[in-house]
Design an enzyme around this catalytic site. Structure first.
Site, PDB file in Angstrom:
ATOM      1  N   GLN A 238       0.830  -1.207   0.000  1.00 50.82           N
ATOM      2  CA  GLN A 238       0.000   0.000   0.000  1.00 50.82           C
ATOM      3  C   GLN A 238       0.866   1.260   0.000  1.00 50.82           C
ATOM      4  OE1 GLN A 238      -1.314  -2.609   2.250  1.00 50.82           O
ATOM      5  NE2 GLN A 238      -2.824  -3.009   0.643  1.00 50.82           N
TER       6      GLN A 238
ATOM      7  N   CYS B  77      -6.974   0.142   6.220  1.00 48.32           N
ATOM      8  CA  CYS B  77      -5.771  -0.697   6.241  1.00 48.32           C
ATOM      9  C   CYS B  77      -5.310  -0.789   7.689  1.00 48.32           C
ATOM     10  CB  CYS B  77      -4.667  -0.106   5.358  1.00 48.32           C
ATOM     11  SG  CYS B  77      -3.177  -1.125   5.373  1.00 48.32           S
TER      12      CYS B  77
ATOM     13  N   CYS C  48      -2.291  -8.983   6.797  1.00 53.55           N
ATOM     14  CA  CYS C  48      -3.348  -8.011   6.512  1.00 53.55           C
ATOM     15  C   CYS C  48      -4.107  -7.790   7.811  1.00 53.55           C
ATOM     16  CB  CYS C  48      -4.275  -8.529   5.406  1.00 53.55           C
ATOM     17  SG  CYS C  48      -5.668  -7.417   5.088  1.00 53.55           S
TER      18      CYS C  48
HETATM   19  N1  LIG Z   1      -6.200  -4.501   0.156  1.00 56.08           N
HETATM   20  C1  LIG Z   1      -7.101  -3.928   1.102  1.00 56.08           C
HETATM   21  C2  LIG Z   1      -6.566  -2.710   1.792  1.00 56.08           C
HETATM   22  C3  LIG Z   1      -5.343  -2.971   2.632  1.00 56.08           C
HETATM   23  C4  LIG Z   1      -5.570  -3.854   3.851  1.00 56.08           C
HETATM   24  C5  LIG Z   1      -4.334  -3.923   4.725  1.00 56.08           C
HETATM   25  N2  LIG Z   1      -3.163  -4.449   4.222  1.00 56.08           N
HETATM   26  C6  LIG Z   1      -4.591  -4.176   6.180  1.00 56.08           C
HETATM   27  O1  LIG Z   1      -3.602  -4.336   6.918  1.00 56.08           O
HETATM   28  O2  LIG Z   1      -5.738  -4.130   6.618  1.00 56.08           O
HETATM   29  C7  LIG Z   1      -8.424  -3.557   0.394  1.00 56.08           C
HETATM   30  O3  LIG Z   1      -8.439  -3.408  -0.838  1.00 56.08           O
HETATM   31  O4  LIG Z   1      -9.434  -3.437   1.104  1.00 56.08           O
END
Ligand SMILES: N[C@@H](CCC[C@H](N)C(=O)O)C(=O)O
Length: 303
Positions: free
Chosen positions: A49, A77, A225
């Protein structure tokens, strides 16, 4: 005309990595293609990100803007919230900060242990139209995917949770038994998810201990994530698979999740790391490292 050079920080939360810009004094607007080029791991800086820290219009500590590696802007995120929370706490000498995001106001605070930060991720949204799903389901603990891209009955009944972003959780026997790189893109873009979804495979391997692998929307396979960890913790407790306090074991390491009984908020705790300082020439997109990051933690110091 002189080219514009901007400093950045490279950070990660358990390997889920970010380029972080401070745009509070000087705005930074990058197009989708530029973000995707910078996010490319072979030819760019490489990140999951891109995080832009801006002034909050609500007067809280900062606004955090989030772009996925593919350049798309998203609302939440979890790991980046912990990283930005740490930066803002260190900068202001405080042990609690409030961060404005497109998904709402989030509070980050110092957790026990070096570089460990807790974020209150708020209340999960569990109604079908809040995920969102393309059709109505009364019970989101296990929805039925009519068109299944994969010939495996288990992969047709995910639990769904919105943690500021959409998550689908597939309970399997062993997360290692699946090729998530192959099935992730098919499930991410399944027509039941009008805004696509982050895809987790999960299995409980011990009391309140859950192994999870995540295919992130707009990114791909990730080491960790944060919002997926929250979503899995909520889905597990909702289903009676675990209690409300769980440890989510991701490829990048463990995240502690508590779905608090008193107010339904989800608290997420885990490590943050500054990898290095860098700067980039925004005209040529050439970049270089300018400073070191965190020194390695002593074994056993992490919590
Ligand atoms: N890819 C996710 C956004 C990022 C999530 C992240 N890495 C986390 O730690 O929550 C999306 O498109 O919703």
């Amino acid at each position: 005309m002189a080219s514009e050079t901007r400093p950045f920080l490279k950070m990660n939360g358990l390997g889920n990595d970010f380029v972080v810009w401070d745009a509070r004094e000087k705005p930074l607007l990058l197009g989708k293609d530029v973000i995707a080029a910078l996010g490319d791991r072979e030819n760019g800086i490489g990140f999951d990100q891109m995080i832009t820290v801006e002034r909050s219009s609500l007067g809280v500590d900062a606004f955090m803007r989030i772009h996925n590696q593919n350049g798309g802007e998203v609302s939440a995120c979890g790991n980046a919230t912990r990283c930005i929370g740490r930066l803002l706490m260190e900068e202001a000498g405080k042990d609690l900060v409030t961060i404005e995001t497109a998904a709402g106001l989030l509070h980050a605070f110092d957790a026990a242990g070096p570089r460990s930060v807790t974020v209150d991720m708020g209340v999960p949204r569990l109604q079908w139209d809040e995920i969102p799903l393309a059709e109505e389901f009364a019970d989101t603990r296990a929805i039925e995917l009519q068109i299944g891209p994969i010939d495996d009955p288990i992969l047709h009944t995910p639990a769904v949770v919105n943690m500021g972003n959409p998550h689908a959780i597939f309970w399997v026997k062993d997360v290692e038994a699946y090729d998530l790189e192959r099935i992730g893109p098919l499930l991410e873009t399944h027509p039941i998810f009008p805004e696509c979804a982050n895809i987790s495979l999960a299995h409980v391997f011990d009391e309140d201990q859950i192994r999870v692998k995540v295919w992130e929307r707009g990114v791909g396979l990730t080491l960790a994530c944060g919002t997926a960890a929250c979503a899995v913790g909520v889905a597990a407790a909702r289903d009676g698979k675990t209690g409300r306090k769980t440890t989510i074991h991701l490829p990048g390491g463990p995240i502690g999740i508590e779905w608090r009984e008193s107010d339904g908020h989800v608290l997420m705790t885990g490590l943050t790391e500054v990898e290095y300082e860098g700067e980039i020439d925004l005209d040529t997109l050439t970049w270089r490292k300018t400073g070191a990051g965190d020194t390695p933690l002593q074994a056993g110091a992490a919590s």
